[in-house]
Motif scaffolding. Structure first.
Motif, PDB file in Angstrom:
ATOM      1  N   THR A 195       0.815  -1.214   0.000  1.00 56.03           N
ATOM      2  CA  THR A 195       0.000   0.000   0.000  1.00 56.03           C
ATOM      3  C   THR A 195       0.847   1.263   0.000  1.00 56.03           C
ATOM      4  N   GLY A 196       2.091   1.168   0.474  1.00 59.21           N
ATOM      5  CA  GLY A 196       2.949   2.340   0.557  1.00 59.21           C
ATOM      6  C   GLY A 196       2.526   3.325   1.630  1.00 59.21           C
TER       7      GLY A 196
ATOM      8  N   TYR B  79       7.460   0.679  12.282  1.00 58.19           N
ATOM      9  CA  TYR B  79       6.875   1.473  11.200  1.00 58.19           C
ATOM     10  C   TYR B  79       6.067   2.609  11.800  1.00 58.19           C
TER      11      TYR B  79
ATOM     12  N   ASP C 255       1.916   6.829   7.453  1.00 51.70           N
ATOM     13  CA  ASP C 255       1.994   8.063   6.671  1.00 51.70           C
ATOM     14  C   ASP C 255       0.567   8.585   6.537  1.00 51.70           C
TER      15      ASP C 255
ATOM     16  N   LYS D 186      -0.742  10.083   3.078  1.00 48.39           N
ATOM     17  CA  LYS D 186      -1.047   9.076   2.061  1.00 48.39           C
ATOM     18  C   LYS D 186      -2.300   8.285   2.426  1.00 48.39           C
TER      19      LYS D 186
END
Length: 235
Positions: free
Chosen positions: A188-189, A209, A212, A215
């Motif tokens: 998914t980024g 992680y 973001d 996004k």
């Protein structure tokens, strides 16, 4: 003072469902009721709305008084107005749910009312209609988590993919294939990989992680493919 004639007067209350994640299970924070009826029984955080405050203000005040918690994600859930829901007087209650990272708030929680965390799948008997409130909160969260990043309110700022998988499995009460989850998640980024690792679970460790947020909001449906039967999530 002008008053409406021929109308009954009711008590307005608020009840708060506080949900937290300990890295393995989603849990609800309960307290032992401090007055009759059903004194000493397990209860959600609740209280009455004062004449000089809104229900939103009352919910924040009550959470602060009963647990010492403040500044968390808090959302209005539903109003419960059953005629006999409170055996003392006709009381209408507006329920809220709060999402917190247990590790962040654990030391802040006051022990005045003997609060205790219970897994959502192992709740004790609750007073009045509090069981119904808790179940509705879970259904609402499952629905919203399919289109909004609210589950990240339950995680610390940095988290591992195994932690995220545990969270989704706990919320949706299902098992997700580990390799597929990791592969599809990273594709998914939406996550920013950190340099550090969490080595508490193994010598090899797992990378931390961060979400973001920009996004995510630009493509907020990206996590739908991790949700079991998202079209059936009706509340």
């Amino acid at each position: 003072m002008i008053k409406y004639t021929g109308q009954s007067r009711f008590i307005q209350a608020v009840d708060c469902i506080i949900l937290g994640f300990d890295g393995g299970q989603v849990k609800i924070l309960l307290i032992q009721r401090g007055f009759e009826p059903q004194k000493g029984k397990w209860s959600l955080m609740g209280g009455f709305v004062n004449g000089d405050e809104s229900v939103d203000q009352a919910s924040s005040r009550i959470l602060k008084e009963l647990t010492g918690l403040e500044g968390m994600y808090l959302e209005q859930l539903h109003t419960f107005g059953g005629i006999n829901r409170d055996p003392v007087e006709r009381t209408i209650s507006t329920a809220y749910f709060a999402l917190i990272d247990i590790s962040k708030y654990e030391k802040q929680i006051s022990d005045n009312y003997h609060p205790e965390w219970f897994p959502v799948t192992q709740l004790p008997d609750l007073i009045f209609d509090h069981q119904e409130m808790a179940e509705l909160a879970l259904r609402r969260i499952r629905y919203k988590a399919a289109i909004h990043p609210i589950l990240f309110e339950l995680l610390p700022g940095r988290f591992t993919i195994p932690q995220l998988q545990n969270l989704y499995e706990s919320v949706y009460n299902t098992t997700i294939d580990k390799r597929n989850f990791s592969k599809r998640l990273l594709a998914t980024g939406l996550l920013i990989k950190q340099k550090e690792k969490d080595k508490a679970g193994s010598k090899r460790g797992a990378y931390y992680y961060q979400l973001d947020s920009e996004k995510y909001y630009a493509n907020f449906q990206a996590f739908l493919n991790f949700i079991p039967n998202p079209t059936n999530l009706i509340f």
